[in-house]
Write a protein that holds these residues in place. Structure first.
Motif, PDB file in Angstrom:
ATOM      1  N   ARG A  37       7.532  14.062  80.988  1.00 25.60           N
ATOM      2  CA  ARG A  37       6.537  15.118  80.794  1.00 25.60           C
ATOM      3  C   ARG A  37       5.135  14.539  80.674  1.00 25.60           C
ATOM      4  NH1 ARG A  37       6.400  20.433  79.069  1.00 25.60           N
ATOM      5  NH2 ARG A  37       4.648  21.029  77.733  1.00 25.60           N
ATOM      6  N   LEU A  38       4.984  13.470  79.880  1.00 28.96           N
ATOM      7  CA  LEU A  38       3.676  12.845  79.735  1.00 28.96           C
ATOM      8  C   LEU A  38       3.191  12.268  81.057  1.00 28.96           C
ATOM      9  CD1 LEU A  38       4.207  10.997  76.341  1.00 28.96           C
ATOM     10  CD2 LEU A  38       2.656  12.913  76.734  1.00 28.96           C
ATOM     11  N   LEU A  39       4.092  11.604  81.779  1.00 25.26           N
ATOM     12  CA  LEU A  39       3.714  11.009  83.055  1.00 25.26           C
ATOM     13  C   LEU A  39       3.321  12.077  84.064  1.00 25.26           C
ATOM     14  CD1 LEU A  39       3.450   8.449  84.740  1.00 25.26           C
ATOM     15  CD2 LEU A  39       5.882   8.650  85.306  1.00 25.26           C
ATOM     16  N   ALA A  40       4.072  13.170  84.115  1.00 26.63           N
ATOM     17  CA  ALA A  40       3.761  14.260  85.050  1.00 26.63           C
ATOM     18  C   ALA A  40       2.394  14.853  84.754  1.00 26.63           C
ATOM     19  CB  ALA A  40       4.841  15.342  84.970  1.00 26.63           C
ATOM     20  N   THR A  41       2.049  14.954  83.483  1.00 30.79           N
ATOM     21  CA  THR A  41       0.756  15.517  83.102  1.00 30.79           C
ATOM     22  C   THR A  41      -0.389  14.613  83.532  1.00 30.79           C
ATOM     23  OG1 THR A  41       1.827  16.513  81.177  1.00 30.79           O
ATOM     24  CG2 THR A  41      -0.562  16.507  81.195  1.00 30.79           C
ATOM     25  N   GLU A  42      -0.145  13.312  83.576  1.00 28.80           N
ATOM     26  CA  GLU A  42      -1.172  12.367  83.989  1.00 28.80           C
ATOM     27  C   GLU A  42      -1.353  12.339  85.507  1.00 28.80           C
ATOM     28  OE1 GLU A  42      -3.318  10.154  82.084  1.00 28.80           O
ATOM     29  OE2 GLU A  42      -2.756  11.843  80.805  1.00 28.80           O
ATOM     30  N   LEU A  43      -0.350  12.804  86.259  1.00 28.41           N
ATOM     31  CA  LEU A  43      -0.424  12.797  87.722  1.00 28.41           C
ATOM     32  C   LEU A  43      -1.074  14.074  88.230  1.00 28.41           C
ATOM     33  CD1 LEU A  43       3.146  11.395  88.471  1.00 28.41           C
ATOM     34  CD2 LEU A  43       0.988  10.144  88.572  1.00 28.41           C
ATOM     35  N   THR A  44      -1.453  14.058  89.492  1.00 22.24           N
ATOM     36  CA  THR A  44      -2.019  15.257  90.110  1.00 22.24           C
ATOM     37  C   THR A  44      -0.902  16.234  90.452  1.00 22.24           C
ATOM     38  OG1 THR A  44      -1.823  14.376  92.361  1.00 22.24           O
ATOM     39  CG2 THR A  44      -3.843  13.839  91.129  1.00 22.24           C
ATOM     40  N   PRO A  45      -1.201  17.519  90.631  1.00 21.05           N
ATOM     41  CA  PRO A  45      -0.147  18.484  90.948  1.00 21.05           C
ATOM     42  C   PRO A  45       0.699  18.096  92.156  1.00 21.05           C
ATOM     43  CG  PRO A  45      -2.168  19.633  90.363  1.00 21.05           C
ATOM     44  CD  PRO A  45      -2.511  18.172  90.424  1.00 21.05           C
ATOM     45  N   ARG A  46       0.087  17.458  93.159  1.00 24.50           N
ATOM     46  CA  ARG A  46       0.834  17.093  94.363  1.00 24.50           C
ATOM     47  C   ARG A  46       1.715  15.866  94.177  1.00 24.50           C
ATOM     48  NH1 ARG A  46      -2.895  17.950  99.792  1.00 24.50           N
ATOM     49  NH2 ARG A  46      -3.205  20.217  99.552  1.00 24.50           N
ATOM     50  N   THR A  47       1.457  15.080  93.168  1.00 25.75           N
ATOM     51  CA  THR A  47       2.239  13.850  92.983  1.00 25.75           C
ATOM     52  C   THR A  47       3.118  13.899  91.733  1.00 25.75           C
ATOM     53  OG1 THR A  47       0.418  12.794  91.763  1.00 25.75           O
ATOM     54  CG2 THR A  47       0.490  12.461  94.151  1.00 25.75           C
ATOM     55  N   ARG A  48       3.209  15.044  91.083  1.00 25.66           N
ATOM     56  CA  ARG A  48       3.991  15.111  89.843  1.00 25.66           C
ATOM     57  C   ARG A  48       5.477  14.890  90.065  1.00 25.66           C
ATOM     58  NH1 ARG A  48       0.793  19.992  86.649  1.00 25.66           N
ATOM     59  NH2 ARG A  48      -0.972  18.670  86.050  1.00 25.66           N
ATOM     60  N   TRP A  49       5.946  15.106  91.307  1.00 27.86           N
ATOM     61  CA  TRP A  49       7.352  14.847  91.580  1.00 27.86           C
ATOM     62  C   TRP A  49       7.688  13.366  91.392  1.00 27.86           C
ATOM     63  CZ3 TRP A  49       8.330  11.402  95.558  1.00 27.86           C
ATOM     64  CH2 TRP A  49       7.269  11.159  96.440  1.00 27.86           C
ATOM     65  N   LEU A  50       6.661  12.504  91.487  1.00 32.09           N
ATOM     66  CA  LEU A  50       6.900  11.078  91.280  1.00 32.09           C
ATOM     67  C   LEU A  50       7.323  10.794  89.845  1.00 32.09           C
ATOM     68  CD1 LEU A  50       3.892   9.495  93.221  1.00 32.09           C
ATOM     69  CD2 LEU A  50       6.321   9.347  93.818  1.00 32.09           C
ATOM     70  N   ALA A  51       6.954  11.660  88.912  1.00 30.06           N
ATOM     71  CA  ALA A  51       7.340  11.451  87.516  1.00 30.06           C
ATOM     72  C   ALA A  51       8.851  11.472  87.367  1.00 30.06           C
ATOM     73  CB  ALA A  51       6.706  12.525  86.632  1.00 30.06           C
ATOM     74  N   VAL A  52       9.525  12.333  88.133  1.00 28.87           N
ATOM     75  CA  VAL A  52      10.983  12.407  88.083  1.00 28.87           C
ATOM     76  C   VAL A  52      11.583  11.099  88.596  1.00 28.87           C
ATOM     77  CG1 VAL A  52      13.021  13.574  88.998  1.00 28.87           C
ATOM     78  CG2 VAL A  52      11.018  14.910  88.320  1.00 28.87           C
ATOM     79  N   LEU A  53      11.083  10.614  89.722  1.00 33.29           N
ATOM     80  CA  LEU A  53      11.634   9.384  90.312  1.00 33.29           C
ATOM     81  C   LEU A  53      11.343   8.163  89.452  1.00 33.29           C
ATOM     82  CD1 LEU A  53      10.829   9.832  94.121  1.00 33.29           C
ATOM     83  CD2 LEU A  53      12.970  10.289  92.915  1.00 33.29           C
ATOM     84  N   LEU A  54      10.120   8.058  88.972  1.00 36.10           N
ATOM     85  CA  LEU A  54       9.758   6.889  88.168  1.00 36.10           C
ATOM     86  C   LEU A  54      10.509   6.867  86.839  1.00 36.10           C
ATOM     87  CD1 LEU A  54       5.905   6.784  88.822  1.00 36.10           C
ATOM     88  CD2 LEU A  54       7.631   5.219  89.707  1.00 36.10           C
ATOM     89  N   THR A  55      10.675   8.036  86.229  1.00 31.76           N
ATOM     90  CA  THR A  55      11.433   8.096  84.980  1.00 31.76           C
ATOM     91  C   THR A  55      12.897   7.766  85.218  1.00 31.76           C
ATOM     92  OG1 THR A  55       9.928   9.798  84.143  1.00 31.76           O
ATOM     93  CG2 THR A  55      12.031   9.551  83.012  1.00 31.76           C
ATOM     94  N   ALA A  56      13.461   8.279  86.320  1.00 37.18           N
ATOM     95  CA  ALA A  56      14.859   7.977  86.656  1.00 37.18           C
ATOM     96  C   ALA A  56      15.040   6.488  86.921  1.00 37.18           C
ATOM     97  CB  ALA A  56      15.290   8.794  87.869  1.00 37.18           C
ATOM     98  N   PHE A  57      14.060   5.872  87.588  1.00 32.61           N
ATOM     99  CA  PHE A  57      14.131   4.433  87.858  1.00 32.61           C
ATOM    100  C   PHE A  57      14.113   3.644  86.551  1.00 32.61           C
ATOM    101  CE2 PHE A  57      12.008   0.343  88.543  1.00 32.61           C
ATOM    102  CZ  PHE A  57      12.816  -0.205  89.523  1.00 32.61           C
ATOM    103  N   LEU A  58      13.226   4.027  85.639  1.00 29.99           N
ATOM    104  CA  LEU A  58      13.151   3.359  84.342  1.00 29.99           C
ATOM    105  C   LEU A  58      14.441   3.568  83.556  1.00 29.99           C
ATOM    106  CD1 LEU A  58      11.192   1.778  82.486  1.00 29.99           C
ATOM    107  CD2 LEU A  58      10.516   3.979  81.519  1.00 29.99           C
ATOM    108  N   PHE A  59      14.983   4.763  83.604  1.00 24.74           N
ATOM    109  CA  PHE A  59      16.243   5.102  82.949  1.00 24.74           C
ATOM    110  C   PHE A  59      17.380   4.232  83.477  1.00 24.74           C
ATOM    111  CE2 PHE A  59      19.999   8.067  83.119  1.00 24.74           C
ATOM    112  CZ  PHE A  59      20.234   8.152  81.756  1.00 24.74           C
ATOM    113  N   ALA A  60      17.452   4.085  84.801  1.00 21.38           N
ATOM    114  CA  ALA A  60      18.504   3.269  85.416  1.00 21.38           C
ATOM    115  C   ALA A  60      18.312   1.795  85.100  1.00 21.38           C
ATOM    116  CB  ALA A  60      18.512   3.495  86.922  1.00 21.38           C
ATOM    117  N   LEU A  61      17.062   1.346  85.113  1.00 16.02           N
ATOM    118  CA  LEU A  61      16.773  -0.062  84.813  1.00 16.02           C
ATOM    119  C   LEU A  61      17.171  -0.396  83.379  1.00 16.02           C
ATOM    120  CD1 LEU A  61      15.494  -2.383  86.463  1.00 16.02           C
ATOM    121  CD2 LEU A  61      13.333  -1.865  85.318  1.00 16.02           C
ATOM    122  N   ALA A  62      16.887   0.525  82.457  1.00 16.45           N
ATOM    123  CA  ALA A  62      17.264   0.304  81.064  1.00 16.45           C
ATOM    124  C   ALA A  62      18.768   0.194  80.919  1.00 16.45           C
ATOM    125  CB  ALA A  62      16.720   1.443  80.200  1.00 16.45           C
ATOM    126  N   HIS A  63      19.518   1.055  81.616  1.00 16.97           N
ATOM    127  CA  HIS A  63      20.975   0.997  81.535  1.00 16.97           C
ATOM    128  C   HIS A  63      21.523  -0.274  82.182  1.00 16.97           C
ATOM    129  CE1 HIS A  63      20.785   5.160  80.223  1.00 16.97           C
ATOM    130  NE2 HIS A  63      22.066   5.081  79.925  1.00 16.97           N
TER     131      HIS A  63
END
Length: 239
Positions: A156-182
């Motif tokens: 949510r914080l990352l999406a708010t920092e991105l522009t409306p057209r690039t907010r979908w990247l927040a889902v991918l970047l968070t998922a990548f971080l989530f997978a990397l942590a696991h």
């Protein structure tokens, strides 16, 4: 359920950026502490399997909790209001679990020739206390903390920092971080096993993250994560 974007894009915020850094620092600390506990356990410094599991879990949970508290100290009400679960969330959560479990089974069959969702061979009577402690952590505590941390706050914080057209990247970047942590926190003993863990958790993160982005609620993601882990616990429970 709604796919409507927020009314107006938020301006970049130093406070939000500081919160994102704090969450990343908490996650890094969780990985470091988990590694330290794992090393101590291998050296016999942590006695008893139940205590080993508890100490290992707490080493991860405490930094995540501190990261969550750091962020919600300003927006606590807003976060907790998004734990609501509606019928549509449950339907999508079930679909997410089915898709991700099938994906994981296909990967396991391709890599090892088995789904991995079978009880491990055991000698003697299983330690029920150990099984229960592990199950509670895997099925209840970890999904709630992880979804709150990753999807409820970081995404949510990352999406708010991105522009409306690039907010979908927040889902991918968070998922990548989530997978990397696991991947770093997981118990995979082979390269293929680690690759499977990464891919499966990435897909789970993308799907739950998409659900959160569509509904602006984290409750459905928590339900999906709980059910995903529950399938593994039930399938591998000693019989």
């Amino acid at each position: 359920m709604t796919t409507q974007p927020e009314a107006a894009p938020a301006e970049p915020s130093t406070a939000r950026q500081r919160d994102l850094v704090a969450l990343l620092a908490a996650l890094a600390l969780a990985v470091v502490l988990a590694r330290i506990v794992s090393t101590l356990t291998l050296r016999g410094a942590v006695p008893g399997p139940v205590l080993q599991v508890l100490v290992g879990d707490v080493a991860v949970w405490v930094p995540l909790v501190f990261g969550i508290v750091w962020v919600v100290r300003r927006t606590g009400r807003d976060l907790f209001g998004r734990f609501r679960v509606e019928l549509g969330d449950l339907v999508f959560a079930l679909g997410i679990v089915i898709l991700t479990r099938v994906f994981d089974a296909v990967l396991a069959l391709a890599f090892t020739g088995t789904t991995g969702l079978v009880p491990p061979p055991s000698l003697g009577t299983p330690d029920v206390g150990l099984l229960l402690v592990s199950a509670v952590g895997i099925v209840l505590v970890s999904p709630v903390l992880e979804e709150t941390f990753f999807r409820g706050l970081f995404q949510r914080l990352l999406a708010t920092e991105l522009t409306p057209r690039t907010r979908w990247l927040a889902v991918l970047l968070t998922a990548f971080l989530f997978a990397l942590a696991h991947l770093f926190l997981g118990s995979a003993t082979t390269t293929l096993g680690g690759f499977q863990v990464f891919l499966t958790t990435f897909v789970l993160g993308v799907l739950t993250g998409t659900l959160v982005a569509m509904t602006n609620r984290v409750g459905g993601a928590i339900v999906a994560h709980v059910l995903f882990n529950l399938v593994a616990v039930v399938a591998t429970w000693p019989r």
